[in-house]
Design an enzyme around this catalytic site. Structure first.
Site, PDB file in Angstrom:
ATOM      1  N   SER A  68      55.895  -1.003  -4.916  1.00 37.39           N
ATOM      2  CA  SER A  68      57.087  -0.810  -4.088  1.00 37.39           C
ATOM      3  C   SER A  68      57.398  -2.040  -3.239  1.00 37.39           C
ATOM      4  CB  SER A  68      56.891   0.393  -3.163  1.00 37.39           C
ATOM      5  OG  SER A  68      56.533   1.526  -3.911  1.00 37.39           O
TER       6      SER A  68
HETATM    7  N1  SAH Z   1      52.597   3.137  -4.359  1.00 35.37           N
HETATM    8  C1  SAH Z   1      52.618   2.378  -5.577  1.00 35.37           C
HETATM    9  C2  SAH Z   1      53.921   2.609  -6.298  1.00 35.37           C
HETATM   10  C3  SAH Z   1      53.671   3.035  -7.664  1.00 35.37           C
HETATM   11  S1  SAH Z   1      55.108   3.496  -8.595  1.00 35.37           S
HETATM   12  C4  SAH Z   1      52.401   0.912  -5.281  1.00 35.37           C
HETATM   13  O1  SAH Z   1      52.596   0.484  -4.136  1.00 35.37           O
HETATM   14  O2  SAH Z   1      52.033   0.177  -6.197  1.00 35.37           O
HETATM   15  C5  SAH Z   1      54.787   5.208  -8.820  1.00 35.37           C
HETATM   16  C6  SAH Z   1      53.519   5.582  -9.527  1.00 35.37           C
HETATM   17  O3  SAH Z   1      53.528   6.999  -9.706  1.00 35.37           O
HETATM   18  C7  SAH Z   1      53.354   4.984 -10.914  1.00 35.37           C
HETATM   19  O4  SAH Z   1      52.143   4.288 -10.975  1.00 35.37           O
HETATM   20  C8  SAH Z   1      53.340   6.196 -11.844  1.00 35.37           C
HETATM   21  O5  SAH Z   1      52.505   6.058 -12.962  1.00 35.37           O
HETATM   22  C9  SAH Z   1      52.847   7.290 -10.905  1.00 35.37           C
HETATM   23  N2  SAH Z   1      53.148   8.655 -11.323  1.00 35.37           N
HETATM   24  C10 SAH Z   1      54.264   9.115 -11.953  1.00 35.37           C
HETATM   25  N3  SAH Z   1      54.167  10.448 -12.147  1.00 35.37           N
HETATM   26  C11 SAH Z   1      52.964  10.834 -11.626  1.00 35.37           C
HETATM   27  C12 SAH Z   1      52.288  12.087 -11.520  1.00 35.37           C
HETATM   28  N4  SAH Z   1      52.802  13.229 -11.973  1.00 35.37           N
HETATM   29  N5  SAH Z   1      51.072  12.103 -10.930  1.00 35.37           N
HETATM   30  C13 SAH Z   1      50.508  10.951 -10.458  1.00 35.37           C
HETATM   31  N6  SAH Z   1      51.103   9.749 -10.532  1.00 35.37           N
HETATM   32  C14 SAH Z   1      52.312   9.693 -11.111  1.00 35.37           C
END
Ligand code: SAH
Length: 225
Positions: A68
């Site tokens: 993010s």
């Molecule tokens: N906070 C993270 C942002 C990651 S983007 C950072 O700073 O890097 C969102 C993430 O949510 C992705 O890695 C994706 O794989 C995950 N995601 C999507 N659906 C999900 C679910 N049902 N359970 C757990 N993670 C999930």
């Protein structure tokens, strides 16, 4: 862009981020600003994008997912009002950057990621940074933390979703303590509203903060697929 003098280059880029992208907007909480100074975002981005580690936007981290934007990480952290008594549940570990930021302010962070590859690399980075108050789980975070492994209190003080949901998943509302707070990007389209939801005497009070763009949360109580 970043040559031999890597470290000081990152320092300059980080200072610019703090001044222009965080303080220049509405990040005021000194604890949040201190943590955003402390955690090295360059550790969480792939080598191919390290020179952009402090740019004002999301960056790719593989598996079609993104780390993010720093401002959004700071804003969500500020709005969650995390303190050292808080057990925090995070859905969407991704790179582990938001996890690391939260870990410095909370008692403990429980984080769920759907992709084992991302969870594993986040775990390695956090271990390297000496962060020990984080538990990782691979699975569908929309269904909450596995019931058999819940913390002794049986629920969480704060819950953060770092992927977009059509509405806040019911199982997560059930795992929130009374007086607790959930923050999540909520909406069906490419643009969502960042929602803060407080639980008081089993009632939920929602407030929209701003428009955001997140990848979708895929799962039983998220989007299909
Ligand atoms: N906070 C993270 C942002 C990651 S983007 C950072 O700073 O890097 C969102 C993430 O949510 C992705 O890695 C994706 O794989 C995950 N995601 C999507 N659906 C999900 C679910 N049902 N359970 C757990 N993670 C999930």
């Amino acid at each position: 862009m970043f040559g031999r003098d890597n470290k000081s280059q990152f320092t300059a880029a980080k200072e610019r981020m703090l001044r222009r992208d965080l303080k220049g907007r509405d990040i005021r909480d000194p604890r949040v600003l201190a943590v955003m100074t402390k955690v090295a975002r360059e550790e969480f981005v792939p080598d191919s994008h390290r020179n952009q580690a402090y740019s004002d936007g999301p960056l790719p981290i593989g598996m079609d997912q993104t780390i993010s934007q720093p401002y959004i990480v700071a804003l969500m952290t500020q709005e969650l009002r995390v303190n050292k008594d808080c057990e925090v549940l995070e859905i969407g570990t991704g790179s582990g950057y938001q996890t690391a930021v939260l870990s410095k302010l909370a008692k403990k962070v429980y984080t769920i990621e759907r992709f084992a590859e991302l969870s594993q690399s986040a775990r390695i980075v956090l271990e390297r940074l000496g962060i020990r108050n984080v538990e990782f789980h691979v699975g569908d975070g929309s269904a909450g933390w596995p019931r058999s492994q819940l913390p002794p209190s049986g629920c969480f003080d704060r819950i953060i979703l770092t992927a977009a949901v059509p509405q806040i998943p019911k199982p997560l509302m059930g795992q929130l303590v009374d007086g607790g707070v959930i923050i999540a990007p909520v909406g069906y389209s490419g643009v969502q509203e960042l929602i803060i939801c407080e639980k008081k005497a089993d009632q939920f009070f929602e407030r929209a903060i701003c428009d955001v763009r997140f990848v979708k949360l895929r799962g039983k109580y998220g989007f299909e697929g």
